[in-house]
Design a protein around this motif. Structure first.
Motif: not given
Length: 527
Positions: A497-513
């Motif tokens: 798959v390939a994303m169109r115009f990906p950008r980082i919306s939020r850094i989820r420091w709190d979320k386990p990988a």
């Protein structure tokens, strides 16, 4: 080279737009021809030396420097030209600094095999700033905070003309722009390009923000779908024809199936798409044909190009840009009906009774394979640039997923000391073992603040598990909420798959990988 090196050095340390303009204008006033023309070409990305590859510069540096030391230095600095300029062992030389014109003209006539020796001769008499400027010029990508647009504005300010006038003649001229400077210096008339297929500056739209919707008089606007292709301009004048991108790049060689059907004289504005079986195909299929000098017959058959027309700027020699949109639309419809060009149709007008109906249409745009809606004032002339209040793009809301950071790479320019380019992945089961594994699904380098960048850079350095040149592989412990416009199948990527115009919306420091999204979730969003 001295004035040009000083200009670049001052530009990179100057954050102020107005100060950058003043520096460039001052350079144009004092630099001789053709040096200032070559400098203008470099600032606008119109100058390249295909005979000199980055690998040749790297090999040249390692003639003088231990390869391991150079590798460590390059990894730290993150920029080839800057690393070479700083690490180059200075030797006394009686040679004078080369002029900018000497560099350009000699490299244009030097064989690829001889280019490293010529560059080495120039590097010895230069200081660190001169070496950096020379290598930036040769390798391209100056990254001194000056866009092509800003350089053209400086040129207009130097000559005391409107920037639109510069755009009108720009694509009919070539470096080192002697004819252009002669006009701006009042030594000759404006270049006459009326019979040439030159690019015309496009009219652009502003995003329609949520707080603007309430006060907008929707009855004053026509609505069209915002198609997910690339904006193009078809120009046919004086028996010649061109296909330009929105930035004025001639892309006709990659799309002969469009140009073959240009049998008229006009300037048309539209969207380049791949259309097969009467349906608009995903953007990644169009991408297969972009940035190519030639295309194969198989590619022409598999990814047939098509232009959906938005506007008409010239019909024959008649300039229609001052007409209101509704009149230009009527002229476009009559032109299309009369010429019936193949591989082209008209972008349909979207009928709506009021704002609520239009909002509902926008909300359902994903089902129509479009990015949303375009709103254009009925009485608007075709104005170059991005005038306020005339055209709006009202895009559908983005899709979002949670993805895990996998790799980080140093940025460029002001970000060359930071790991700012991030590759992220989604979970899937390993096809053989069934164990969970991450596969890359996208790459982004914006969407975060400067303070967040510092935190991310430290996290990357603290969690590196492997290095591949300027790229670091990190532990799978940091989650990004990634926003993107759409997602498509892509055989070129391991994930498929390939994303169109990906950008980082939020850094989820709190979320386990482990709680990040799975590849199946992304595959359900394909459309």
């Amino acid at each position: 080279m001295t004035p040009f090196a000083q200009l670049l050095d001052r530009l990179i340390y100057t954050p102020s737009r107005n100060t950058k303009l003043a520096l460039i204008v001052d350079y144009f006033r004092h630099a001789p021809d053709p040096d200032r023309g070559w400098a203008l070409a470099a600032l606008t990305g119109a100058l390249s030396f295909p005979g000199v590859k980055a690998g040749a510069i790297r090999e040249l540096a390692m003639r003088r420097v231990d390869p391991v030391l150079f590798g460590w230095s390059y990894d730290y600095v993150g920029d080839l030209a800057e690393t070479t300029a700083l690490i180059w062992p200075e030797r006394r030389s009686n040679r004078a600094w080369p002029t900018l014109s000497e560099v350009v003209e000699r490299l244009r006539t030097t064989a690829r095999s001889d280019a490293p020796d010529v560059i080495e001769e120039w590097l010895d008499p230069l200081d660190a700033t001169g070496r950096w400027a020379l290598l930036k010029l040769i390798t391209g990508g100056l990254r001194v905070g000056v866009s092509a647009r800003l350089a053209k504005v400086a040129l207009a300010e130097y000559g005391g003309v409107d920037p639109t006038e510069i755009e009108e003649v720009w694509h009919g001229l070539e470096p080192p722009y002697g004819e252009l400077f002669a006009w701006l210096d009042r030594r000759t008339p404006r270049p006459d390009l009326e019979d040439k297929p030159v690019f015309r500056p496009p009219m652009l739209a502003h995003p329609l923000e949520d707080d603007e919707v309430e006060g907008l008089d929707f009855s004053a606007f026509l609505a069209e779908w915002k198609w997910d292709g690339i904006r193009v301009q078809i120009v046919a004048r004086g028996g010649e024809k061109r296909l330009y991108s929105r930035t004025g790049d001639d892309i006709g060689a990659a799309f002969p199936d469009v140009l073959d059907h240009v049998t008229f004289e006009a300037v048309l504005d539209g969207e380049l798409l791949v259309v097969a079986g009467g349906e608009v195909r995903p953007f990644n299929e169009l991408q297969q044909r972009l940035n190519r000098k030639t295309v194969t017959g198989a590619m022409l058959r598999k990814y047939p190009a098509f232009v959906r027309l938005y506007d008409i700027l010239f019909e024959g020699a008649e300039d229609l840009r001052d007409l209101p949109l509704v009149e230009r639309r009527a002229r476009l419809e009559a032109f299309h009906a009369r010429t019936a060009p193949q591989r082209m149709d008209l972008s349909a007008i979207v009928e709506f009774a009021g704002r609520d109906e239009l909002e509902a249409l926008r909300a359902g745009a994903r089902d129509t394979a479009t990015e949303g809606l375009m709103l254009k004032r009925r009485d608007a002339p075709y104005v170059a640039g991005r005038p306020k209040g005339l055209w709006y793009k009202w895009k559908r809301g983005p899709l979002t997923v949670d993805a895990v950071l996998m790799y980080a790479q140093r940025g460029h320019g002001k970000r060359s000391s930071f790991y700012s380019d991030y590759t992220f992945g989604a979970w899937r089961e390993h096809p053989e073992t069934g164990a969970p594994e991450l596969v890359p699904v996208g790459k982004a380098y914006f969407g975060f603040t400067d303070d967040e960048l510092k935190l991310l850079d430290k996290w990357v350095r603290d969690h590196t598990v492997n290095r591949f040149g300027p790229v670091r592989e990190v532990t799978h412990g940091l989650v990004f909420e990634v926003a993107f416009d759409s997602i498509h199948r892509s055989p070129r990527h391991k994930s498929g798959v390939a994303m169109r115009f990906p950008r980082i919306s939020r850094i989820r420091w709190d979320k386990p990988a482990a709680e990040a999204d799975r590849l199946e979730t992304l595959e359900k969003l394909i459309g």
